[in-house]
Write a protein that holds these residues in place. Structure first.
Motif, PDB file in Angstrom:
ATOM      1  N   LEU A 130      57.713  46.587  29.190  1.00  0.00           N
ATOM      2  CA  LEU A 130      57.802  46.178  30.582  1.00  0.00           C
ATOM      3  C   LEU A 130      56.615  46.522  31.450  1.00  0.00           C
ATOM      4  O   LEU A 130      56.791  47.008  32.534  1.00  0.00           O
ATOM      5  CB  LEU A 130      59.027  46.848  31.224  1.00  0.00           C
ATOM      6  CG  LEU A 130      60.374  46.286  30.847  1.00  0.00           C
ATOM      7  CD1 LEU A 130      61.466  47.011  31.594  1.00  0.00           C
ATOM      8  CD2 LEU A 130      60.415  44.816  31.160  1.00  0.00           C
ATOM      9  N   ASP A 131      55.403  46.327  30.983  1.00  0.00           N
ATOM     10  CA  ASP A 131      54.318  46.608  31.921  1.00  0.00           C
ATOM     11  C   ASP A 131      54.183  45.399  32.845  1.00  0.00           C
ATOM     12  O   ASP A 131      54.864  44.402  32.700  1.00  0.00           O
ATOM     13  CB  ASP A 131      53.009  46.965  31.207  1.00  0.00           C
ATOM     14  CG  ASP A 131      52.541  45.849  30.311  1.00  0.00           C
ATOM     15  OD1 ASP A 131      53.246  44.827  30.239  1.00  0.00           O
ATOM     16  OD2 ASP A 131      51.492  45.998  29.697  1.00  0.00           O
ATOM     17  N   LEU A 132      53.302  45.556  33.803  1.00  0.00           N
ATOM     18  CA  LEU A 132      53.152  44.449  34.737  1.00  0.00           C
ATOM     19  C   LEU A 132      52.671  43.245  33.965  1.00  0.00           C
ATOM     20  O   LEU A 132      51.853  43.350  33.073  1.00  0.00           O
ATOM     21  CB  LEU A 132      52.113  44.809  35.798  1.00  0.00           C
ATOM     22  CG  LEU A 132      52.529  45.908  36.747  1.00  0.00           C
ATOM     23  CD1 LEU A 132      51.371  46.279  37.619  1.00  0.00           C
ATOM     24  CD2 LEU A 132      53.711  45.468  37.575  1.00  0.00           C
ATOM     25  N   GLY A 133      53.181  42.113  34.319  1.00  0.00           N
ATOM     26  CA  GLY A 133      52.695  40.905  33.657  1.00  0.00           C
ATOM     27  C   GLY A 133      53.574  40.462  32.513  1.00  0.00           C
ATOM     28  O   GLY A 133      53.497  39.317  32.103  1.00  0.00           O
ATOM     29  N   PHE A 134      54.409  41.344  31.985  1.00  0.00           N
ATOM     30  CA  PHE A 134      55.217  40.919  30.841  1.00  0.00           C
ATOM     31  C   PHE A 134      56.176  39.793  31.226  1.00  0.00           C
ATOM     32  O   PHE A 134      56.384  38.853  30.467  1.00  0.00           O
ATOM     33  CB  PHE A 134      55.975  42.080  30.203  1.00  0.00           C
ATOM     34  CG  PHE A 134      56.789  41.656  29.009  1.00  0.00           C
ATOM     35  CD1 PHE A 134      56.166  41.226  27.854  1.00  0.00           C
ATOM     36  CD2 PHE A 134      58.176  41.638  29.049  1.00  0.00           C
ATOM     37  CE1 PHE A 134      56.904  40.795  26.756  1.00  0.00           C
ATOM     38  CE2 PHE A 134      58.926  41.203  27.965  1.00  0.00           C
ATOM     39  CZ  PHE A 134      58.284  40.785  26.816  1.00  0.00           C
ATOM     40  N   ALA A 135      56.718  39.880  32.448  1.00  0.00           N
ATOM     41  CA  ALA A 135      57.661  38.849  32.888  1.00  0.00           C
ATOM     42  C   ALA A 135      57.000  37.465  32.859  1.00  0.00           C
ATOM     43  O   ALA A 135      57.599  36.496  32.396  1.00  0.00           O
ATOM     44  CB  ALA A 135      58.168  39.169  34.288  1.00  0.00           C
ATOM     45  N   GLU A 136      55.721  37.415  33.293  1.00  0.00           N
ATOM     46  CA  GLU A 136      55.032  36.117  33.291  1.00  0.00           C
ATOM     47  C   GLU A 136      54.747  35.667  31.860  1.00  0.00           C
ATOM     48  O   GLU A 136      54.886  34.500  31.525  1.00  0.00           O
ATOM     49  CB  GLU A 136      53.696  36.185  34.049  1.00  0.00           C
ATOM     50  CG  GLU A 136      53.818  36.400  35.547  1.00  0.00           C
ATOM     51  CD  GLU A 136      53.778  37.868  35.922  1.00  0.00           C
ATOM     52  OE1 GLU A 136      52.688  38.443  35.884  1.00  0.00           O
ATOM     53  OE2 GLU A 136      54.857  38.445  36.226  1.00  0.00           O
ATOM     54  N   GLU A 137      54.364  36.640  31.033  1.00  0.00           N
ATOM     55  CA  GLU A 137      54.087  36.287  29.636  1.00  0.00           C
ATOM     56  C   GLU A 137      55.333  35.717  28.972  1.00  0.00           C
ATOM     57  O   GLU A 137      55.278  34.782  28.194  1.00  0.00           O
ATOM     58  CB  GLU A 137      53.603  37.525  28.870  1.00  0.00           C
ATOM     59  CG  GLU A 137      52.238  37.995  29.324  1.00  0.00           C
ATOM     60  CD  GLU A 137      51.833  39.323  28.706  1.00  0.00           C
ATOM     61  OE1 GLU A 137      50.692  39.736  28.935  1.00  0.00           O
ATOM     62  OE2 GLU A 137      52.650  39.956  28.002  1.00  0.00           O
ATOM     63  N   LEU A 138      56.433  36.332  29.337  1.00  0.00           N
ATOM     64  CA  LEU A 138      57.701  35.899  28.760  1.00  0.00           C
ATOM     65  C   LEU A 138      58.003  34.444  29.135  1.00  0.00           C
ATOM     66  O   LEU A 138      58.486  33.663  28.321  1.00  0.00           O
ATOM     67  CB  LEU A 138      58.818  36.813  29.281  1.00  0.00           C
ATOM     68  CG  LEU A 138      60.121  36.734  28.540  1.00  0.00           C
ATOM     69  CD1 LEU A 138      59.957  37.189  27.103  1.00  0.00           C
ATOM     70  CD2 LEU A 138      61.158  37.603  29.227  1.00  0.00           C
ATOM     71  N   GLU A 139      57.656  34.085  30.391  1.00  0.00           N
ATOM     72  CA  GLU A 139      57.855  32.698  30.824  1.00  0.00           C
ATOM     73  C   GLU A 139      57.150  31.748  29.857  1.00  0.00           C
ATOM     74  O   GLU A 139      57.684  30.729  29.454  1.00  0.00           O
ATOM     75  CB  GLU A 139      57.282  32.480  32.238  1.00  0.00           C
ATOM     76  CG  GLU A 139      57.994  33.240  33.339  1.00  0.00           C
ATOM     77  CD  GLU A 139      59.383  32.698  33.616  1.00  0.00           C
ATOM     78  OE1 GLU A 139      59.616  31.522  33.316  1.00  0.00           O
ATOM     79  OE2 GLU A 139      60.227  33.481  34.101  1.00  0.00           O
ATOM     80  N   LEU A 140      55.900  32.106  29.523  1.00  0.00           N
ATOM     81  CA  LEU A 140      55.116  31.254  28.621  1.00  0.00           C
ATOM     82  C   LEU A 140      55.809  31.106  27.273  1.00  0.00           C
ATOM     83  O   LEU A 140      55.852  30.018  26.702  1.00  0.00           O
ATOM     84  CB  LEU A 140      53.718  31.867  28.388  1.00  0.00           C
ATOM     85  CG  LEU A 140      52.769  31.887  29.567  1.00  0.00           C
ATOM     86  CD1 LEU A 140      51.493  32.626  29.197  1.00  0.00           C
ATOM     87  CD2 LEU A 140      52.446  30.454  29.969  1.00  0.00           C
ATOM     88  N   ILE A 141      56.351  32.233  26.802  1.00  0.00           N
ATOM     89  CA  ILE A 141      57.012  32.195  25.493  1.00  0.00           C
ATOM     90  C   ILE A 141      58.275  31.332  25.578  1.00  0.00           C
ATOM     91  O   ILE A 141      58.527  30.492  24.724  1.00  0.00           O
ATOM     92  CB  ILE A 141      57.369  33.620  25.019  1.00  0.00           C
ATOM     93  CG1 ILE A 141      56.081  34.445  24.852  1.00  0.00           C
ATOM     94  CG2 ILE A 141      58.153  33.585  23.714  1.00  0.00           C
ATOM     95  CD1 ILE A 141      56.313  35.908  24.556  1.00  0.00           C
ATOM     96  N   LEU A 142      59.038  31.530  26.654  1.00  0.00           N
ATOM     97  CA  LEU A 142      60.306  30.811  26.778  1.00  0.00           C
ATOM     98  C   LEU A 142      60.109  29.298  26.832  1.00  0.00           C
ATOM     99  O   LEU A 142      60.956  28.530  26.403  1.00  0.00           O
ATOM    100  CB  LEU A 142      61.088  31.301  28.001  1.00  0.00           C
ATOM    101  CG  LEU A 142      61.590  32.748  27.897  1.00  0.00           C
ATOM    102  CD1 LEU A 142      62.308  33.169  29.168  1.00  0.00           C
ATOM    103  CD2 LEU A 142      62.511  32.938  26.693  1.00  0.00           C
ATOM    104  N   GLN A 143      58.926  28.894  27.371  1.00  0.00           N
ATOM    105  CA  GLN A 143      58.644  27.454  27.414  1.00  0.00           C
ATOM    106  C   GLN A 143      58.472  26.857  26.029  1.00  0.00           C
ATOM    107  O   GLN A 143      58.631  25.663  25.821  1.00  0.00           O
ATOM    108  CB  GLN A 143      57.361  27.197  28.206  1.00  0.00           C
ATOM    109  CG  GLN A 143      57.557  27.281  29.699  1.00  0.00           C
ATOM    110  CD  GLN A 143      56.234  27.376  30.430  1.00  0.00           C
ATOM    111  OE1 GLN A 143      55.191  27.054  29.871  1.00  0.00           O
ATOM    112  NE2 GLN A 143      56.284  27.826  31.662  1.00  0.00           N
TER     113      GLN A 143
END
Ligand code: AMP
Length: 413
Positions: free
Chosen positions: A162-175
């Motif tokens: 959970l460092d900063l930016g993981f949430a955005e990275e996850l978006e990319l993966i989920l797409q």
């Protein structure tokens, strides 16, 4: 409850038998049937609880029965926070899948190794992909990987990602992955940020918690020794000789400190080495093997490198430098007393660490006696508490900037 009641095939039962697993751990008992029944899961589980096998076994079971079996399409993606954990999870898939009629192709994708080779390995055929999240994204960006057949998405030790930016990275993966899939999320803690991420990934997940959440921690004898900072090295050498600890993992605040002290201990005739994120991957793997094989007795490590380490025989964990957070304290000391054994965790504290340690105790709901060792007694007086100037609103660093700074420091470790 024996493994035979969990609905696993004879092939997997054989692998369990060969690995000497006689009965499931509590987390396995709960999680395996739920995964086999196709549920999404949010499990609160620590390293050492047997959590890896709790998702590896049912995924292998489902994979071996699925129609596309043997077609080498990526069916399972497991993301972990560290290279070592990635390798351990991949190894568990291989060991537990060894007697299946068709063995899965397991590919690891981690930093520190050539990205080209990893892409090639995926394209050669991959059923199960185990990766660190950062490197996985690098590979994803190359747009040469087909994730449209994915059925299982696992985040292991999710709170460590959970460092900063993981949430955005996850978006990319989920797409990139199909909407219809089974999601399994394993985390030792569930801070609000984690809950948010969980809600993005899972649908109607079942929550799995253990009645005795940290069974390992109770079998750890925790000690706090008061000692001046400059005496910590001599005290550690004294304890190594007097207490006869065998395998010792010593946590240091940073890479340089780990290297320096390992060198010093070697000069004193101890078999010691350092372990941190700056070492080449092959050196990390080698050092770890040496430590596991008991050819190295004392490993001086940073937090980041020690995450997810799967070593059962650590007699003692030493907090030479205190961890930054109470969560890290629990995580560090959990490196000992694994697989049902007992262990010792020792924290060195000086005057200036007292407040910080009290905070760790409070958050971890423990209260420990302070000891001093003859010949190494704590000297001097606590530094006077000086109150800094009142903060001027708008002049200091923003909370976000501070978090960013902290995250990049952590990454550097
Ligand atoms: P983990 O929590 O997945 O990192 O597992 C911790 C250690 O326990 C690993 O070394 C596993 O090989 C071992 N382990 C996992 N499940 C079992 C089991 N049912 N019986 C014995 N050992 C196990």
């Amino acid at each position: 409850m024996p493994f035979s009641t969990l609905g696993l095939s004879v092939h997997i039962m054989r692998a369990l038998h060969e690995s000497g697993y006689t009965k499931p751990t509590p987390v396995q008992e709960k999680v395996i049937p739920l995964v086999l029944a196709n549920h999404d899961i949010l499990a609160r589980a620590q390293t050492g609880s047997g959590k890896s096998a709790s998702f590896v076994l049912p995924i292998l079971e489902q994979w071996s029965k699925s129609k596309g079996e043997g077609k080498s399409k990526i069916k399972a993606l497991i993301l972990t926070p560290t290279r070592e954990l990635t390798q351990q999870v991949a190894q568990t898939f291989e060991t537990m899948g060894a007697f299946l009629p068709k063995q899965p192709k397991v590919v690891t994708v981690i930093g520190g190794e050539g990205i080209g080779d990893q892409l090639y390995a995926i394209q050669q055929g991959c059923d199960i992909l185990v990766a660190t999240s950062g490197r996985f994204l690098d590979v994803l960006k190359k747009k040469q990987m087909n994730l449209s057949y994915l059925e299982f998405f696992v985040l292991d030790e999710a709170d460590k990602m959970l460092d900063l930016g993981f949430a955005e990275e996850l978006e990319l993966i989920l797409q990139e992955i199909p909407l219809k899939r089974q999601n399994l999320l394993f985390s030792a803690t569930y801070p609000p940020k984690m809950e948010l991420i969980a809600s993005k990934i899972t649908t109607n997940p079942l929550h799995v918690t253990m009645e005795f959440e940290e069974p390992t921690v109770v079998s750890i004898h925790q000690r706090v020794i008061e000692v001046n900072h400059e005496n910590r090295g001599p005290l550690l050498r004294h304890l190594l000789n007097s207490e006869k600890w065998e395998q010792v993992l010593v946590f240091m605040a940073n890479k340089r400190a780990a290297d320096n002290i390992a060198m010093k201990f070697k000069k004193y005739g101890f078999s010691a080495d350092s372990f941190h994120g700056d070492l080449l991957q092959e050196d990390r793997t080698y050092t770890l093997e040496q430590f596991k094989a008991k050819k190295i007795r004392i490993l001086f490590a940073t937090d980041i490198a020690a995450r997810g380490l799967d070593i059962d025989d650590i007699t003692c964990v030493v907090n030479f430098d205190l961890p930054r957070s109470p969560a890290d304290y629990i995580h560090r000391i959990g490196r000992t007393a694994r697989a049902g054994k007992s262990g010792i965790a020792v924290s060195f504290i000086s005057h200036e660490d007292q407040d910080h340690f009290v905070l760790i105790e409070k958050r971890s709901k423990i209260k420990l006696n302070r000891e001093q060792i003859a010949g190494f007694e704590l000297k001097g007086t606590p530094p006077p508490k000086v109150r800094g100037p009142e903060p001027v609103k708008g002049k200091g660093k923003s909370k976000k900037d501070k978090l960013r700074e902290q995250a990049s420091q952590n990454k550097g470790n």
